[in-house]
Every structure is written in C-alpha cells, then in structure tokens.
Design an enzyme around this catalytic site. Sequence first.
Site, short mmCIF file in Angstrom:
data_model
loop_
_atom_site.label_atom_id
_atom_site.label_comp_id
_atom_site.label_asym_id
_atom_site.label_seq_id
_atom_site.Cartn_x
_atom_site.Cartn_y
_atom_site.Cartn_z
N SER A 183 0.84 -1.20 0.00
CA SER A 183 0.00 0.00 0.00
C SER A 183 0.87 1.26 0.00
O SER A 183 1.71 1.42 -0.89
CB SER A 183 -0.95 -0.04 1.19
OG SER A 183 -1.91 1.01 1.13
N ASP A 248 -9.93 -4.26 -5.24
CA ASP A 248 -9.37 -3.35 -4.24
C ASP A 248 -10.24 -2.09 -4.17
O ASP A 248 -10.40 -1.38 -5.16
CB ASP A 248 -7.93 -2.98 -4.63
CG ASP A 248 -7.18 -2.31 -3.50
OD1 ASP A 248 -7.77 -1.48 -2.78
OD2 ASP A 248 -5.98 -2.59 -3.34
N HIS A 277 -8.34 -4.72 -0.61
CA HIS A 277 -7.08 -4.06 -0.27
C HIS A 277 -6.34 -4.75 0.87
O HIS A 277 -5.12 -4.73 0.91
CB HIS A 277 -7.35 -2.60 0.11
CG HIS A 277 -6.11 -1.77 0.23
ND1 HIS A 277 -5.30 -1.50 -0.85
CD2 HIS A 277 -5.53 -1.17 1.31
CE1 HIS A 277 -4.28 -0.75 -0.44
NE2 HIS A 277 -4.39 -0.55 0.85
#
Length: 301
Positions: A183, A248, A277
């Site tokens: 991320s 996501d 995610h």
Amino acid sequence: MNGLSLSELCYLFCCPPCPSRITAKLAFLPPAPTYAFIEEDSPSSSNSSSSPSPPVSNCSLHLTEKAEWQYSRSELEVIDVFYTRSRRGNRVACMYVKITDSPEFTILFSHGNAVDLGQMSSFFIGLGNRINCNILAYDYSGYGASTGKASEANIYSDAEAAWETLKTRFGLRPDQVILYGQSIGTAATVDLATRHEVAGVVLHSPLMSGMRVACPDVRRTWCFDSFASIEKITRVTSPVLVIHGTDDEVIDFTHGLALFERAPRTVEPLWVEGAGHNDVELYGQYLDRLRKFIQVDIRSS
C-alpha cells in the site's frame, strides 16, 4: 484514502497546496501505538547527525493487547528491536525477525497505512517462516515508537535509514535484499529501489500517486502530487513483482496494472481475483507466487 468532495477538488486545482499537505490528507493515519521499546541502556543514537547513527542494540519489545499477537511468548525470541536514526533526525523504530541463521534473502518490509510494527509482528513471523526469509521492518516517523511526524520526505528518509541498517548492522549486500512494500509502503519501496539495485522488489497493492488515488480521472502527474511512483518506476532496474487484488476498494487495481506496464524488469504479476485491499495475503496463490519469485524468478532474471 478516501475520495475528495467537489469543493475540495476545485480547491486543489485552483489553489493547489504543497505536496506535504496532500500527503497528510490522503495517506497518513498512524494508529495509537500497539507496542513499546524498553531501552535497557542509554540510546547510542540519541545524538543528532547528518547520517544514520548505529542502532540501539539493547531494547526489548513490549506488545499491548491491540497488537493481537498470535503466537506463544517463545516466538518473541526471534524478534530483535532497536532504533536507528534517519538523515532527517528522527529515531526510526526497527524490528528484525530472524527466521534462519543463513538466509539467502532478507526482506526489507515497508508496511501499509494505519498499522504499526506491533500489529504487523505476527504477520512477519508467519510470512518469514513460509518463505524462509528474515525480515527487517520499520515504522515511519510518527508511527509506533518512531519519533517525528509522518510526511512524504520523512517516509523516504526512514526507508533509507532501514536500508543503511541492513548494510551496517547485518552486513548484507544489495543482492541479498528483497524490497517489499505494501500500500503506502510501495511508495517508499519504489523510491528506495531507484537508488539501489537489489535482488528483487515486491509491490503489494501499489499506488501510482496520491492524486490518482483521490481523483481516479487524473491522467498526468501534477507538480503538487505526492508519492509519484508512476514516474519513478521507470528508474527501477531490479526485477519487480506486482501483486494486486482485482476488487481493491482503496487503491484501484488499475494502479498495479499501470506500474506493471511501466516497470522495466517485471516478472509475471499476481492479480488476485476478488481480493480487496487488506485480504490479498489470505489467498493461497499469494504465498505460492512469492515463493516462485524468490526461488525461480530472481535467480533466472
């Protein structure tokens, strides 16, 4: 990372703020610390310096209930914790998970947003055991036990300090290191990989840039954008594995696809069908693909 309102979008394009303000708005949500480092003697890195100082060697780890530790206390013995200092003057909390005495590769892990080392500690134990790699992770400035404030400049400096620690404390060569970003941590990983050629780079749910997360229709990199990995990725010379969930909801799958298409030395990506995610690592193909990257792709690239 949430979408912006119409008024906020107008403000951004009519009166664009400095990159650090976009960064703070879009990215950083440090949790209440879930751990503490107990220093057993005076910290050797307390003096200010223009370059990273030697880490504190005599610290012990205290995890709170919020860390949700999943193992017995005996597993804590494989975790070494210490501080290093970044070039921007912040003390950076580091966690070294020693799985094997003779690892072929060590992972330098840059974690995602809204977590700290305490919350990630169980994951590091499990991941290290399954791929037979030691792991060095660190907390960004303003996260966990790290000092300072989260900013784009600090996150890059924190990553560089962790890199220096791998060389000085553990004596590792670049070809023994795999950079792994998740991320927001992929921004630190890509930035670091532009300066150091390593064994491999893993980008897990990566973002093209901060503005492209907030405003999906943005097609260029503005001067006030942040975390512009889409521009930096072309300078990464190491083999790159991109992993992204197709569903996501935070960083759209198209970000991973764009980075894969622009990176000079990609290997076969992993697009996890139906994953969001925060659950990619729960799918069986995640570990299978990581093992193949380490055992096959890196050696043959």
